[in-house]
Design a protein around this motif. Structure first.
Motif, PDB file in Angstrom:
ATOM      1  N   TYR A 101       0.860  -1.197   0.000  1.00  0.00           N
ATOM      2  CA  TYR A 101       0.000   0.000   0.000  1.00  0.00           C
ATOM      3  C   TYR A 101       0.890   1.239   0.000  1.00  0.00           C
ATOM      4  O   TYR A 101       2.088   1.137  -0.321  1.00  0.00           O
ATOM      5  CB  TYR A 101      -0.988  -0.040   1.169  1.00  0.00           C
ATOM      6  N   SER A 123      -1.081  -4.516   4.291  1.00  0.00           N
ATOM      7  CA  SER A 123       0.117  -4.255   5.088  1.00  0.00           C
ATOM      8  C   SER A 123       1.382  -4.755   4.372  1.00  0.00           C
ATOM      9  O   SER A 123       1.314  -5.637   3.529  1.00  0.00           O
ATOM     10  CB  SER A 123      -0.081  -4.982   6.415  1.00  0.00           C
ATOM     11  N   ASP A 136      -2.187  -7.567  11.332  1.00  0.00           N
ATOM     12  CA  ASP A 136      -2.306  -7.156   9.928  1.00  0.00           C
ATOM     13  C   ASP A 136      -1.440  -8.028   9.012  1.00  0.00           C
ATOM     14  O   ASP A 136      -1.828  -8.325   7.887  1.00  0.00           O
ATOM     15  CB  ASP A 136      -2.029  -5.662   9.742  1.00  0.00           C
ATOM     16  N   GLU A 153     -11.228  -5.672   4.312  1.00  0.00           N
ATOM     17  CA  GLU A 153     -11.914  -4.471   4.790  1.00  0.00           C
ATOM     18  C   GLU A 153     -13.382  -4.847   4.976  1.00  0.00           C
ATOM     19  O   GLU A 153     -14.015  -5.401   4.054  1.00  0.00           O
ATOM     20  CB  GLU A 153     -11.723  -3.347   3.763  1.00  0.00           C
ATOM     21  N   ASN A 167      -3.506   5.285  -1.070  1.00  0.00           N
ATOM     22  CA  ASN A 167      -3.119   6.506  -0.373  1.00  0.00           C
ATOM     23  C   ASN A 167      -3.523   7.677  -1.265  1.00  0.00           C
ATOM     24  O   ASN A 167      -3.273   7.653  -2.477  1.00  0.00           O
ATOM     25  CB  ASN A 167      -1.607   6.497  -0.140  1.00  0.00           C
ATOM     26  N   GLU A 191      -6.829   6.691   1.993  1.00  0.00           N
ATOM     27  CA  GLU A 191      -6.301   6.928   3.344  1.00  0.00           C
ATOM     28  C   GLU A 191      -5.152   7.908   3.208  1.00  0.00           C
ATOM     29  O   GLU A 191      -4.620   8.100   2.113  1.00  0.00           O
ATOM     30  CB  GLU A 191      -5.859   5.610   3.988  1.00  0.00           C
ATOM     31  N   GLY A 222     -10.540   6.064   4.723  1.00  0.00           N
ATOM     32  CA  GLY A 222      -9.809   5.303   5.726  1.00  0.00           C
ATOM     33  C   GLY A 222      -9.245   6.209   6.805  1.00  0.00           C
ATOM     34  O   GLY A 222      -9.681   7.351   6.994  1.00  0.00           O
ATOM     35  N   ILE A 259      -8.776   1.041   6.670  1.00  0.00           N
ATOM     36  CA  ILE A 259      -7.440   0.998   6.062  1.00  0.00           C
ATOM     37  C   ILE A 259      -6.661   2.233   6.505  1.00  0.00           C
ATOM     38  O   ILE A 259      -7.254   3.201   6.975  1.00  0.00           O
ATOM     39  CB  ILE A 259      -7.502   0.970   4.522  1.00  0.00           C
ATOM     40  N   GLY A 260      -5.358   2.204   6.316  1.00  0.00           N
ATOM     41  CA  GLY A 260      -4.557   3.383   6.630  1.00  0.00           C
ATOM     42  C   GLY A 260      -3.186   3.018   7.160  1.00  0.00           C
ATOM     43  O   GLY A 260      -2.822   1.837   7.230  1.00  0.00           O
ATOM     44  N   HIS A 261      -2.435   4.050   7.531  1.00  0.00           N
ATOM     45  CA  HIS A 261      -1.110   3.853   8.102  1.00  0.00           C
ATOM     46  C   HIS A 261      -1.255   3.542   9.585  1.00  0.00           C
ATOM     47  O   HIS A 261      -0.794   4.281  10.452  1.00  0.00           O
ATOM     48  CB  HIS A 261      -0.243   5.086   7.871  1.00  0.00           C
ATOM     49  N   ASN A 265      -4.789  -2.203   9.333  1.00  0.00           N
ATOM     50  CA  ASN A 265      -4.848  -1.864   7.905  1.00  0.00           C
ATOM     51  C   ASN A 265      -5.338  -3.096   7.146  1.00  0.00           C
ATOM     52  O   ASN A 265      -4.572  -4.007   6.858  1.00  0.00           O
ATOM     53  CB  ASN A 265      -3.442  -1.450   7.444  1.00  0.00           C
TER      54      ASN A 265
END
Lengths: 273, 273
Positions: A101, A123, A136, A153, A167, A191, A222, A259-261, A265
């Motif tokens: 990602y 991840s 993750d 998700e 992203n 995200e 996200g 989702i995201g940092h 995720n």
């Protein structure tokens, strides 16, 4: 399953590779993970020169002995090898899953645009840290190896429309280029990390006004993390920004996405699951 | 000449307006500058709400009593009013010159795309500070009022091809949207402020790979200032980045330009001078 790891952007440490290899040996002893030595190289901002990173990716992607490419880390740089690697992908590259990602959205997007293999947001292979439950990483491995949907998700289990996740900064950097995939009728999940609100708003402007993305089915937001402070408050919340830009784009804002940092995720396979 | 000032992005102070008005009264007493009260408003990040900023711009742009619109300040926000103001510009808006830079590139680009009036990159109406020689403000006023070419970006005096100048972040945020003007055969000048090298490189990637910008005649690089430090050195100089991306784009890198977030920010009229 044999999983190859390459780093088209920034370098990773040997310890992070050893940690993931050990985790996999414990949890999936019948399967193998191979970190390409390129992952540990270092040249300026990148894990080796553009040529070195391109060559490592092509070597593993074109090797029929690997079933999946798990990207090691993001951080900027995979866009610089797209024009070199994409035309050189051989038939073996089509029988693979690619997962990662953040900056790897460049790779996933370009592969999806060309329908080369299967792509998924998830991840990274160097993401396991100390005090890490491995949740993750387990989601990625469970989905890759057993098709386990518990790491997907959550909305994907009920919303059967095609989806993709990016992203926001990476997605908007592909707009207007041949690397952006056709996301018509897709639920788009975005995200962001380490961007001020005014920058996020500017990126949402570009997304909302992009002629290429007019046909998307809707947007989910996200996690937006590590937002740097600005000299003034922006004056709108993230929800207000999403509602306003989605209305201007004429697509529904579908709410949040997992989702995201962040540790949680989730995996988002591109297209239909 | 009667010059109207509006602020489609961030607010300005009364003192900066008074300073510019006084400077103009001293140097161009036969001409008038009018700051719209909207310039001094404040709402979150912006100089008033989107509706207030759009209304102020339309009021002055559509007023035949003004010969030019000099933008007050950048800082983010003019993109948010484009879809509101552009369809409402009346014939009087076509007989005007619009000047500013940075975030105002959204306005200049959208106006140039629609061939509404005359656009120029140049210093802003609130830019005069303390210990300021007034040189760049004088360049704008001299060119606006007398057609004085001494404030033009120096290459424009010998290179007669059409030109345009943008902040790189603003230009790339317009890529893929209907707001980006057709810059075929133009010399494109770019400048940047407060962006790390990896972000500049990512923006140059988008510029170089943009299908809309393939026909440009070449690129000049203005000042790149206040670059924040990163955790690693990027490993390339700006000149190396420009040479590499221009080669990948297949257009000549034409060298430096005298524009940027600096005092010596020259005037670049869009198109041919």
């Amino acid at each position: 399953m044999r999983i190859g790891v390459v780093a088209p952007a920034r370098t990773v440490t040997q310890v992070s590779a050893l940690r993931m290899s050990a985790f996999m040996a414990l949890t999936y002893p019948a399967h193998e993970i191979v970190f390409h030595p390129q992952c540990f190289m270092n040249q300026g901002h990148f894990a080796g020169s553009d040529a070195v990173r391109a060559s490592a990716f092509l070597e593993f992607a074109n090797d029929p002995a690997f079933d999946a490419i798990w990207f090691a880390r993001g951080g900027y740089g995979s866009n610089r090898i797209l024009h070199e690697v994409m035309p050189q992908l051989a038939p073996a590259a089509r029988n693979k899953t690619y997962i990662g990602y953040s900056d790897m959205g460049f790779m996933l997007g370009a592969l999806y645009a060309r329908r080369i293999g299967r792509q998924a947001h998830g991840s990274m292979a160097s993401s396991m840290g100390v005090d890490d439950t491995g949740e993750d990483a387990g989601w990625v491995l469970g989905w890759l190896i057993d098709g386990d949907k518990r790491g997907l998700e959550p909305s994907l289990l009920t919303d059967r429309r095609p989806a993709a996740a990016f992203n926001l900064a990476i997605l908007t950097a592909m707009i207007g280029t041949p690397w952006l995939p056709d996301l018509t009728d897709h639920v788009l999940m975005i995200e962001e990390v380490s961007e001020q609100f005014y920058r996020i708003d500017r990126m949402l402007f570009q997304l909302a006004h992009s002629t290429q993305l007019r046909g998307i089915a809707g947007i989910r937001l996200g996690q937006v993390t590590d937002v740097p402070s600005n000299d003034t408050e922006f004056g709108e919340t993230l929800e207000q920004m999403m509602t306003r830009w989605c209305a201007e784009m004429g697509v529904p804002y579908l709410g949040r996405a997992g989702i995201g940092h962040v540790r949680a995720n989730h995996v988002v396979p591109f297209g239909v699951i």
